[in-house]
Design a protein around this motif. Structure first.
Motif, PDB file in Angstrom:
ATOM      1  N   ARG A 123      -5.145  -1.810 -17.586  1.00  0.00           N
ATOM      2  CA  ARG A 123      -5.424  -1.672 -16.155  1.00  0.00           C
ATOM      3  C   ARG A 123      -4.674  -2.734 -15.354  1.00  0.00           C
ATOM      4  N   PHE A 124      -4.622  -3.961 -15.893  1.00  0.00           N
ATOM      5  CA  PHE A 124      -3.983  -5.072 -15.188  1.00  0.00           C
ATOM      6  C   PHE A 124      -2.615  -5.353 -15.782  1.00  0.00           C
ATOM      7  N   ARG A 125      -1.592  -5.310 -14.929  1.00  0.00           N
ATOM      8  CA  ARG A 125      -0.226  -5.602 -15.361  1.00  0.00           C
ATOM      9  C   ARG A 125       0.486  -6.357 -14.249  1.00  0.00           C
ATOM     10  N   GLY A 126       1.050  -7.514 -14.588  1.00  0.00           N
ATOM     11  CA  GLY A 126       1.780  -8.294 -13.594  1.00  0.00           C
ATOM     12  C   GLY A 126       0.903  -8.767 -12.453  1.00  0.00           C
ATOM     13  N   ARG A 127      -0.334  -9.183 -12.777  1.00  0.00           N
ATOM     14  CA  ARG A 127      -1.281  -9.602 -11.745  1.00  0.00           C
ATOM     15  C   ARG A 127      -1.981 -10.908 -12.134  1.00  0.00           C
ATOM     16  N   VAL A 128      -2.336 -11.707 -11.126  1.00  0.00           N
ATOM     17  CA  VAL A 128      -3.230 -12.824 -11.382  1.00  0.00           C
ATOM     18  C   VAL A 128      -4.628 -12.239 -11.515  1.00  0.00           C
ATOM     19  N   VAL A 129      -5.409 -12.815 -12.425  1.00  0.00           N
ATOM     20  CA  VAL A 129      -6.700 -12.217 -12.793  1.00  0.00           C
ATOM     21  C   VAL A 129      -7.838 -13.198 -12.554  1.00  0.00           C
ATOM     22  N   PHE A 130      -8.909 -12.697 -11.938  1.00  0.00           N
ATOM     23  CA  PHE A 130     -10.083 -13.514 -11.619  1.00  0.00           C
ATOM     24  C   PHE A 130     -11.307 -12.962 -12.357  1.00  0.00           C
ATOM     25  N   PRO A 131     -11.822 -13.670 -13.344  1.00  0.00           N
ATOM     26  CA  PRO A 131     -13.022 -13.179 -14.044  1.00  0.00           C
ATOM     27  C   PRO A 131     -14.262 -13.327 -13.173  1.00  0.00           C
ATOM     28  N   ILE A 132     -15.180 -12.388 -13.318  1.00  0.00           N
ATOM     29  CA  ILE A 132     -16.450 -12.416 -12.591  1.00  0.00           C
ATOM     30  C   ILE A 132     -17.549 -12.707 -13.604  1.00  0.00           C
ATOM     31  N   ILE A 138     -18.471 -10.429 -16.855  1.00  0.00           N
ATOM     32  CA  ILE A 138     -18.942  -9.047 -16.774  1.00  0.00           C
ATOM     33  C   ILE A 138     -17.896  -8.112 -16.151  1.00  0.00           C
ATOM     34  N   ALA A 139     -16.830  -8.671 -15.580  1.00  0.00           N
ATOM     35  CA  ALA A 139     -15.793  -7.847 -14.954  1.00  0.00           C
ATOM     36  C   ALA A 139     -14.615  -8.737 -14.557  1.00  0.00           C
ATOM     37  N   PHE A 140     -13.558  -8.097 -14.063  1.00  0.00           N
ATOM     38  CA  PHE A 140     -12.389  -8.830 -13.582  1.00  0.00           C
ATOM     39  C   PHE A 140     -11.899  -8.222 -12.277  1.00  0.00           C
ATOM     40  N   GLY A 141     -11.342  -9.078 -11.443  1.00  0.00           N
ATOM     41  CA  GLY A 141     -10.602  -8.636 -10.274  1.00  0.00           C
ATOM     42  C   GLY A 141      -9.176  -9.131 -10.454  1.00  0.00           C
ATOM     43  N   THR A 156      -1.971  -8.117  -7.311  1.00  0.00           N
ATOM     44  CA  THR A 156      -0.569  -7.973  -7.645  1.00  0.00           C
ATOM     45  C   THR A 156       0.259  -9.040  -6.935  1.00  0.00           C
ATOM     46  N   LEU A 157       1.342  -9.442  -7.548  1.00  0.00           N
ATOM     47  CA  LEU A 157       2.259 -10.404  -6.934  1.00  0.00           C
ATOM     48  C   LEU A 157       3.611  -9.746  -6.665  1.00  0.00           C
ATOM     49  N   LYS A 158       3.663  -8.419  -6.825  1.00  0.00           N
ATOM     50  CA  LYS A 158       4.905  -7.689  -6.597  1.00  0.00           C
ATOM     51  C   LYS A 158       4.994  -7.219  -5.146  1.00  0.00           C
ATOM     52  N   SER A 159       6.120  -7.477  -4.513  1.00  0.00           N
ATOM     53  CA  SER A 159       6.297  -7.048  -3.123  1.00  0.00           C
ATOM     54  C   SER A 159       6.512  -5.547  -3.028  1.00  0.00           C
ATOM     55  N   ASN A 160       6.955  -4.934  -4.124  1.00  0.00           N
ATOM     56  CA  ASN A 160       7.221  -3.489  -4.119  1.00  0.00           C
ATOM     57  C   ASN A 160       6.153  -2.692  -4.855  1.00  0.00           C
ATOM     58  N   GLU A 161       4.980  -3.287  -5.041  1.00  0.00           N
ATOM     59  CA  GLU A 161       3.888  -2.611  -5.739  1.00  0.00           C
ATOM     60  C   GLU A 161       3.455  -1.364  -4.953  1.00  0.00           C
ATOM     61  N   LYS A 162       3.426  -0.205  -5.642  1.00  0.00           N
ATOM     62  CA  LYS A 162       3.035   1.041  -4.979  1.00  0.00           C
ATOM     63  C   LYS A 162       1.510   1.203  -4.939  1.00  0.00           C
ATOM     64  N   GLY A 163       0.817   0.566  -5.890  1.00  0.00           N
ATOM     65  CA  GLY A 163      -0.629   0.689  -5.933  1.00  0.00           C
ATOM     66  C   GLY A 163      -1.316  -0.318  -5.030  1.00  0.00           C
ATOM     67  N   PRO A 164      -2.638  -0.415  -5.105  1.00  0.00           N
ATOM     68  CA  PRO A 164      -3.390  -1.341  -4.257  1.00  0.00           C
ATOM     69  C   PRO A 164      -3.090  -2.799  -4.604  1.00  0.00           C
ATOM     70  N   LYS A 165      -3.207  -3.653  -3.599  1.00  0.00           N
ATOM     71  CA  LYS A 165      -2.969  -5.084  -3.824  1.00  0.00           C
ATOM     72  C   LYS A 165      -4.013  -5.656  -4.764  1.00  0.00           C
ATOM     73  N   TYR A 166      -5.300  -5.266  -4.557  1.00  0.00           N
ATOM     74  CA  TYR A 166      -6.389  -5.752  -5.395  1.00  0.00           C
ATOM     75  C   TYR A 166      -7.026  -4.597  -6.159  1.00  0.00           C
ATOM     76  N   ILE A 167      -7.303  -4.818  -7.440  1.00  0.00           N
ATOM     77  CA  ILE A 167      -8.032  -3.838  -8.231  1.00  0.00           C
ATOM     78  C   ILE A 167      -9.084  -4.554  -9.064  1.00  0.00           C
ATOM     79  N   ASN A 168     -10.117  -3.800  -9.459  1.00  0.00           N
ATOM     80  CA  ASN A 168     -11.207  -4.354 -10.274  1.00  0.00           C
ATOM     81  C   ASN A 168     -11.387  -3.528 -11.535  1.00  0.00           C
ATOM     82  N   SER A 169     -11.896  -4.184 -12.583  1.00  0.00           N
ATOM     83  CA  SER A 169     -12.165  -3.457 -13.820  1.00  0.00           C
ATOM     84  C   SER A 169     -13.433  -2.629 -13.673  1.00  0.00           C
TER      85      SER A 169
END
Length: 233
Positions: free
Chosen positions: A197-206, A214-217, A220-233
């Motif tokens: 689910r997470f690729r090329g992203r800084v990850v924040f454990p919850i 219990i989860a992660f947020g 993305t650090l890519k300027s050309n990322e087509k998906g959402p800037k933030y995603i959660n597990s």
């Protein structure tokens, strides 16, 4: 299983105001208390606590109940975990009966999920500190945002390498089951293909109140990322 007498003692001793105020800043409102909902992002307080009734009510989400329900909702605890947390808070000795086999099986799966999540946390941390990509991209980002190394380590911040199956391959090599990666939301399966689910992203454990992940947020650090800037597990 916790004995019914112990459960009743916990329920008689627990204080909804004391429990909720550990998580939420409550303000007096008549005979009750109000606050911004811990379950959603709101600007006008819709979360109410009634000490006299021993309940909370969130009008934004419709959630409500007693102190046990609150802990289960706000921190992802199971019913038994919430009881044990309250027993510790109020110095109540836990007395247990012989556990039901079905309950033991459920707890075994739950513990396996926690173990998988903890492995992922350690994997992301290792990526951040021990790989060239993690240090040059992830660690640089954290430091640019003003985070000290002490803060980064204290909150278990990590980095997901820009690979399709970096975590999946590492987990498999360590003996973790694919099914638990999927159940925790760390692996996505589409059309018989699986990827992280997470690729090329800084990850924040919850973490929950007991300190377990219990989860992660992730961001993305890519300027050309087509998906959402933030995603959660």
């Amino acid at each position: 299983m916790i004995k019914s007498q112990t459960i009743e003692e916990i329920k008689s001793r627990m204080d909804i105001y004391e429990v909720v105020s550990d998580f939420v800043a409550l303000k007096k409102s008549g005979s009750s208390y109000k606050a911004l909902s811990p379950f959603t992002n709101e600007k006008t307080p819709s979360f109410m606590v009634s000490p006299a009734k021993g309940i909370f009510k969130c009008f934004s989400t419709g959630k409500g109940g007693d102190a046990i329900s609150f802990l289960m909702e706000v921190d992802g605890l199971s019913y038994i975990e919430a009881l044990k947390f309250l027993a510790q808070k109020y110095a109540i000795t836990i007395e247990e009966d012989e556990a039901d086999p079905n309950y033991l099986a459920e707890q075994s799966i739950r513990e396996s999920l926690f173990i998988t999540l903890n492995f992922a946390k350690e994997h992301f941390i290792e990526n951040l500190w021990k790989t060239d990509e993690g240090k040059s991209i992830g660690l640089s980002y954290y430091k640019e945002r003003g985070f000290s190394e002490e803060t980064i380590k204290r909150f278990d911040l990590g980095y997901a390498l820009d690979q399709w199956q970096g975590l999946i391959d590492a987990a498999k090599a360590a003996g973790h089951k694919d099914e638990f990666l999927e159940q925790t939301g760390l692996k996505i399966v589409k059309e018989d293909k699986s990827y992280d689910r997470f690729r090329g992203r800084v990850v924040f454990p919850i973490h929950n109140i007991t300190g377990k992940v219990i989860a992660f947020g992730a961001r993305t650090l890519k300027s050309n990322e087509k998906g959402p800037k933030y995603i959660n597990s």
